[in-house]
Write an enzyme that holds these catalytic residues in place. Structure first.
Site, PDB file in Angstrom:
ATOM      1  N   ASP A  51      -7.861  -3.449  -0.431  1.00  0.00           N
ATOM      2  CA  ASP A  51      -8.658  -2.523  -1.227  1.00  0.00           C
ATOM      3  C   ASP A  51      -9.939  -2.292  -0.453  1.00  0.00           C
ATOM      4  OD1 ASP A  51      -8.513  -1.006  -3.751  1.00  0.00           O
ATOM      5  OD2 ASP A  51     -10.469  -1.914  -4.080  1.00  0.00           O
ATOM      6  N   SER A  52     -10.269  -1.035  -0.279  1.00  0.00           N
ATOM      7  CA  SER A  52     -11.383  -0.727   0.607  1.00  0.00           C
ATOM      8  C   SER A  52     -12.153   0.472   0.100  1.00  0.00           C
ATOM      9  CB  SER A  52     -10.859  -0.493   2.026  1.00  0.00           C
ATOM     10  OG  SER A  52      -9.700   0.311   2.008  1.00  0.00           O
ATOM     11  N   GLU A  69      -2.107   0.158 -11.239  1.00  0.00           N
ATOM     12  CA  GLU A  69      -3.342   0.703 -11.793  1.00  0.00           C
ATOM     13  C   GLU A  69      -4.504  -0.153 -11.306  1.00  0.00           C
ATOM     14  OE1 GLU A  69      -5.076   2.190 -15.880  1.00  0.00           O
ATOM     15  OE2 GLU A  69      -3.070   1.304 -16.090  1.00  0.00           O
ATOM     16  N   PHE A 123      -8.909   8.296   9.416  1.00  0.00           N
ATOM     17  CA  PHE A 123      -8.561   8.942   8.142  1.00  0.00           C
ATOM     18  C   PHE A 123      -9.734   8.834   7.170  1.00  0.00           C
ATOM     19  CE2 PHE A 123      -7.848   5.313   5.253  1.00  0.00           C
ATOM     20  CZ  PHE A 123      -7.797   4.266   6.152  1.00  0.00           C
ATOM     21  N   GLY A 124      -9.528   9.380   5.985  1.00  0.00           N
ATOM     22  CA  GLY A 124     -10.498   9.244   4.895  1.00  0.00           C
ATOM     23  C   GLY A 124     -11.911   9.642   5.312  1.00  0.00           C
ATOM     24  N   TYR A 125     -12.846   8.732   5.092  1.00  0.00           N
ATOM     25  CA  TYR A 125     -14.262   8.996   5.350  1.00  0.00           C
ATOM     26  C   TYR A 125     -14.679   8.719   6.795  1.00  0.00           C
ATOM     27  CZ  TYR A 125     -14.800   9.074   0.228  1.00  0.00           C
ATOM     28  OH  TYR A 125     -14.711   9.377  -1.111  1.00  0.00           O
ATOM     29  N   ASP A 126     -13.742   8.443   7.690  1.00  0.00           N
ATOM     30  CA  ASP A 126     -14.123   8.129   9.077  1.00  0.00           C
ATOM     31  C   ASP A 126     -15.056   9.165   9.715  1.00  0.00           C
ATOM     32  OD1 ASP A 126     -13.003   5.620   9.422  1.00  0.00           O
ATOM     33  OD2 ASP A 126     -11.083   6.393  10.139  1.00  0.00           O
ATOM     34  N   ARG A 134     -11.419  -3.197   8.425  1.00  0.00           N
ATOM     35  CA  ARG A 134     -10.018  -3.655   8.313  1.00  0.00           C
ATOM     36  C   ARG A 134      -9.659  -4.569   9.479  1.00  0.00           C
ATOM     37  NH1 ARG A 134      -8.415   0.846   7.188  1.00  0.00           N
ATOM     38  NH2 ARG A 134      -8.614   0.437   4.961  1.00  0.00           N
ATOM     39  N   THR A 141       0.831  -1.209   0.000  1.00  0.00           N
ATOM     40  CA  THR A 141       0.000   0.000   0.000  1.00  0.00           C
ATOM     41  C   THR A 141       0.862   1.254   0.000  1.00  0.00           C
ATOM     42  OG1 THR A 141      -1.724   1.226   1.193  1.00  0.00           O
ATOM     43  CG2 THR A 141      -0.211  -0.035   2.557  1.00  0.00           C
TER      44      THR A 141
HETATM   45  P1  ITT Z   1      -3.528   1.880  -1.654  1.00  0.00           P
HETATM   46  O1  ITT Z   1      -4.338   1.534  -2.892  1.00  0.00           O
HETATM   47  O2  ITT Z   1      -2.141   2.286  -1.965  1.00  0.00           O
HETATM   48  O3  ITT Z   1      -3.609   0.813  -0.608  1.00  0.00           O
HETATM   49  P2  ITT Z   1      -5.560   3.944  -1.340  1.00  0.00           P
HETATM   50  O4  ITT Z   1      -5.772   4.987  -0.299  1.00  0.00           O
HETATM   51  O5  ITT Z   1      -5.531   4.393  -2.776  1.00  0.00           O
HETATM   52  O6  ITT Z   1      -4.188   3.186  -0.966  1.00  0.00           O
HETATM   53  P3  ITT Z   1      -7.933   2.344  -1.912  1.00  0.00           P
HETATM   54  O7  ITT Z   1      -7.764   2.459  -3.387  1.00  0.00           O
HETATM   55  O8  ITT Z   1      -8.261   1.001  -1.335  1.00  0.00           O
HETATM   56  O9  ITT Z   1      -6.631   2.823  -1.123  1.00  0.00           O
HETATM   57  O10 ITT Z   1      -9.050   3.394  -1.466  1.00  0.00           O
HETATM   58  C1  ITT Z   1      -9.630   3.305  -0.205  1.00  0.00           C
HETATM   59  C2  ITT Z   1     -10.663   4.415  -0.058  1.00  0.00           C
HETATM   60  O11 ITT Z   1     -11.537   4.112   0.999  1.00  0.00           O
HETATM   61  C3  ITT Z   1     -10.029   5.744   0.279  1.00  0.00           C
HETATM   62  O12 ITT Z   1     -10.865   6.780  -0.205  1.00  0.00           O
HETATM   63  C4  ITT Z   1     -10.048   5.726   1.809  1.00  0.00           C
HETATM   64  O13 ITT Z   1     -10.021   6.990   2.364  1.00  0.00           O
HETATM   65  C5  ITT Z   1     -11.346   4.993   2.092  1.00  0.00           C
HETATM   66  N1  ITT Z   1     -11.187   4.192   3.312  1.00  0.00           N
HETATM   67  C6  ITT Z   1     -10.675   2.938   3.390  1.00  0.00           C
HETATM   68  N2  ITT Z   1     -10.569   2.533   4.659  1.00  0.00           N
HETATM   69  C7  ITT Z   1     -11.031   3.544   5.410  1.00  0.00           C
HETATM   70  C8  ITT Z   1     -11.151   3.734   6.795  1.00  0.00           C
HETATM   71  O14 ITT Z   1     -10.733   2.812   7.656  1.00  0.00           O
HETATM   72  N3  ITT Z   1     -11.650   4.883   7.209  1.00  0.00           N
HETATM   73  C9  ITT Z   1     -12.039   5.836   6.345  1.00  0.00           C
HETATM   74  N4  ITT Z   1     -11.933   5.759   5.026  1.00  0.00           N
HETATM   75  C10 ITT Z   1     -11.437   4.608   4.547  1.00  0.00           C
END
Ligand code: ITT
Length: 202
Positions: A70-71, A41, A153-156, A180, A8
């Site tokens: 992938d999440s 990609e 992080f992200g959408y938390d 996760r 990642t």
């Molecule tokens: P890698 O592919 O390099 O692992 P990435 O950030 O591009 O990193 P993804 O393509 O899997 O990873 O995208 C994951 C999306 O889902 C991304 O927008 C994250 O912010 C969100 N996400 C995943 N897990 C999350 C979490 O635990 N809390 C909040 N948002 C999450």
């Protein structure tokens, strides 16, 4: 202790991998520690496909067991969007504040009972050239009316469970219920069973 490359580029995922897996006897190595940079990609339209693409690419680059995630966030009222496109939702280079504001705007007028959503995490490990292990986890909640909290992080900050957003949970609380956390614990069990059955065969 077995060690694996975290396939990642997301430092938050790396931190969560390490936090969740260390007590389970799995040490994660960052790509940076190995001095490798792998761009993958993500061409799949399913989480499992993209997780496999990432794990395979890192395995090929390092020759070491590689663990990918992938999440994304799947919103029921949006037919599962943004889903695998979560990182690219509302544009690849937008901040999470902007992405969450766009999501809230898309859900304007949608009542609480129809704001259900879940985080999904698909884990894929390429252990060696013949062995691929997979696990998945989900974390159910509802999309709030505004982001809250500063952890995670992200959408938390926009996914709420029992009145608290995921970003208002401590690390331990998040790991106990997160997509996760669940996926990685299932993976650790599968790995243990796989390694044990190999020992029996030898
Ligand atoms: P890698 O592919 O390099 O692992 P990435 O950030 O591009 O990193 P993804 O393509 O899997 O990873 O995208 C994951 C999306 O889902 C991304 O927008 C994250 O912010 C969100 N996400 C995943 N897990 C999350 C979490 O635990 N809390 C909040 N948002 C999450």
């Amino acid at each position: 202790m077995i060690s694996m490359v975290a396939a990642t580029g997301n430092p938050h995922k790396l931190e969560e991998f390490a936090r969740i897996l260390a007590p389970l006897g799995i040490q994660v190595i960052s790509p940076r520690e190995l001095g490798v940079k792998v761009e993958v990609e993500e061409t799949g339209n399913m989480f499992a496909e993209n997780a496999y693409l990432k794990a395979k690419a890192f395995f090929e680059a390092t020759g070491k067991p590689s663990l990918a995630d992938d999440s994304g966030l799947c919103v029921d009222a949006l037919g599962g969007r943004p889903g695998v496109y979560s990182a690219r939702y509302h544009g690849e280079n937008t901040s999470y504040a902007e992405k969450m504001a766009a999501l809230v705007a898309e859900l304007e007028g949608v009542p609480e009972e129809r704001r259900t959503a879940r985080f999904t995490c698909s884990i894929c490990c390429v252990l060696d050239k013949d062995t691929v292990l997979r696990a998945e986890g989900h974390c159910e909640g509802v999309i709030g009316y505004q982001p809250r909290g500063t952890n995670g992080f992200g959408y938390d900050p926009i996914l709420y469970r029992e009145g608290r957003s995921m970003a208002e949970l401590s690390d331990e609380e998040k790991d106990a219920v997160s997509h996760r956390g669940k996926a990685l614990r299932a993976f650790a069990q599968l790995l243990e069973a796989t390694l044990q059955s190999r020992q029996l065969q030898n």
